[in-house]
Design a protein around this motif. Structure first.
Motif, PDB file in Angstrom:
ATOM      1  N   SER A 183       0.971  -1.318  -0.010  1.00  0.00           N
ATOM      2  CA  SER A 183      -0.062   0.013   0.029  1.00  0.00           C
ATOM      3  C   SER A 183       0.965   1.130  -0.067  1.00  0.00           C
ATOM      4  CB  SER A 183      -0.716   0.090   1.432  1.00  0.00           C
ATOM      5  OG  SER A 183      -0.088   0.233   2.254  1.00  0.00           O
ATOM      6  N   ILE A 184       0.388   2.503  -0.533  1.00  0.00           N
ATOM      7  CA  ILE A 184       0.839   3.716  -0.554  1.00  0.00           C
ATOM      8  C   ILE A 184       1.450   3.919   1.002  1.00  0.00           C
ATOM      9  CG2 ILE A 184       0.569   6.152  -0.643  1.00  0.00           C
ATOM     10  CD1 ILE A 184      -1.158   5.607  -3.131  1.00  0.00           C
ATOM     11  N   TYR A 185       0.459   3.637   2.195  1.00  0.00           N
ATOM     12  CA  TYR A 185       0.873   3.923   3.688  1.00  0.00           C
ATOM     13  C   TYR A 185       2.071   3.107   3.825  1.00  0.00           C
ATOM     14  CZ  TYR A 185       0.593   3.910   8.747  1.00  0.00           C
ATOM     15  OH  TYR A 185       0.825   4.240   9.858  1.00  0.00           O
ATOM     16  N   SER A 186       2.099   1.913   3.503  1.00  0.00           N
ATOM     17  CA  SER A 186       3.338   1.118   3.847  1.00  0.00           C
ATOM     18  C   SER A 186       4.393   1.572   3.109  1.00  0.00           C
ATOM     19  CB  SER A 186       3.110  -0.382   3.417  1.00  0.00           C
ATOM     20  OG  SER A 186       1.973  -0.900   4.252  1.00  0.00           O
ATOM     21  N   GLU A 187       4.261   2.018   1.821  1.00  0.00           N
ATOM     22  CA  GLU A 187       5.729   2.632   1.141  1.00  0.00           C
ATOM     23  C   GLU A 187       6.221   3.845   1.852  1.00  0.00           C
ATOM     24  OE1 GLU A 187       4.983   3.083  -3.056  1.00  0.00           O
ATOM     25  OE2 GLU A 187       3.970   0.866  -3.161  1.00  0.00           O
TER      26      GLU A 187
ATOM     27  N   HIS B 191      -2.763  15.615  13.136  1.00  0.00           N
ATOM     28  CA  HIS B 191      -3.512  14.255  13.444  1.00  0.00           C
ATOM     29  C   HIS B 191      -4.746  13.648  12.666  1.00  0.00           C
ATOM     30  CE1 HIS B 191      -4.250  10.873  16.000  1.00  0.00           C
ATOM     31  NE2 HIS B 191      -5.605  11.394  16.258  1.00  0.00           N
ATOM     32  N   ASP B 192      -5.546  14.841  12.461  1.00  0.00           N
ATOM     33  CA  ASP B 192      -7.000  14.542  11.826  1.00  0.00           C
ATOM     34  C   ASP B 192      -6.377  13.889  10.364  1.00  0.00           C
ATOM     35  OD1 ASP B 192      -9.618  14.191  11.542  1.00  0.00           O
ATOM     36  OD2 ASP B 192      -9.296  15.955  10.110  1.00  0.00           O
ATOM     37  N   ALA B 193      -5.327  14.648   9.746  1.00  0.00           N
ATOM     38  CA  ALA B 193      -4.902  14.419   8.222  1.00  0.00           C
ATOM     39  C   ALA B 193      -4.240  12.961   8.072  1.00  0.00           C
ATOM     40  CB  ALA B 193      -4.122  15.440   7.724  1.00  0.00           C
ATOM     41  N   TYR B 194      -3.555  12.791   9.193  1.00  0.00           N
ATOM     42  CA  TYR B 194      -2.849  11.589   9.303  1.00  0.00           C
ATOM     43  C   TYR B 194      -4.045  10.246   9.498  1.00  0.00           C
ATOM     44  CZ  TYR B 194      -0.201   7.695  11.048  1.00  0.00           C
ATOM     45  OH  TYR B 194       0.197   6.396  11.336  1.00  0.00           O
TER      46      TYR B 194
ATOM     47  N   GLY C 114      -5.752  10.216   6.299  1.00  0.00           N
ATOM     48  CA  GLY C 114      -4.840   9.680   5.150  1.00  0.00           C
ATOM     49  C   GLY C 114      -4.754   8.305   5.150  1.00  0.00           C
ATOM     50  N   GLN C 115      -4.834   7.824   6.393  1.00  0.00           N
ATOM     51  CA  GLN C 115      -4.572   6.247   6.540  1.00  0.00           C
ATOM     52  C   GLN C 115      -5.591   5.545   5.650  1.00  0.00           C
ATOM     53  OE1 GLN C 115      -4.467   5.838  10.927  1.00  0.00           O
ATOM     54  NE2 GLN C 115      -2.570   4.955  10.595  1.00  0.00           N
TER      55      GLN C 115
END
Length: 80
Positions: free
Chosen positions: A2-6, A69-72, A75-76
């Motif tokens: 995933s993009i998150y993992s990358e 924090h909200d964006a994070y 974004g997840q």
């Protein structure tokens, strides 16, 4: 992967990494870029700030980190 993992792998966990808390205005812009535009570049910046910025001590720093924090967390959802 995933993009998150990358991005997580790219950013790493180096404890010596120092990142400043952004201004409230910059945090709002990043928040908007992640939530509205689903910008991977903005999410990478948010991720880096979330992982390495110091704990906010109240005031403007706390407001800015609230946006980060909200964006994070949002974004997840987009990038996992």
């Amino acid at each position: 992967m995933s993009i998150y993992s990358e991005l997580s792998k790219k950013i790493g966990w180096d404890r010596d990494t120092k990142v400043s808390i952004p201004s409230t205005e910059e945090a709002k812009e990043l928040h908007n870029d992640v939530l509205v535009n689903q910008s991977i570049d903005a999410f990478e910046t948010v991720f880096r700030i979330h992982r390495f910025a110091p704990t906010a001590d109240g005031g403007e720093d706390a407001v800015a980190m609230g946006y980060i924090h909200d964006a994070y967390t949002q974004g997840q959802i987009f990038f996992k």
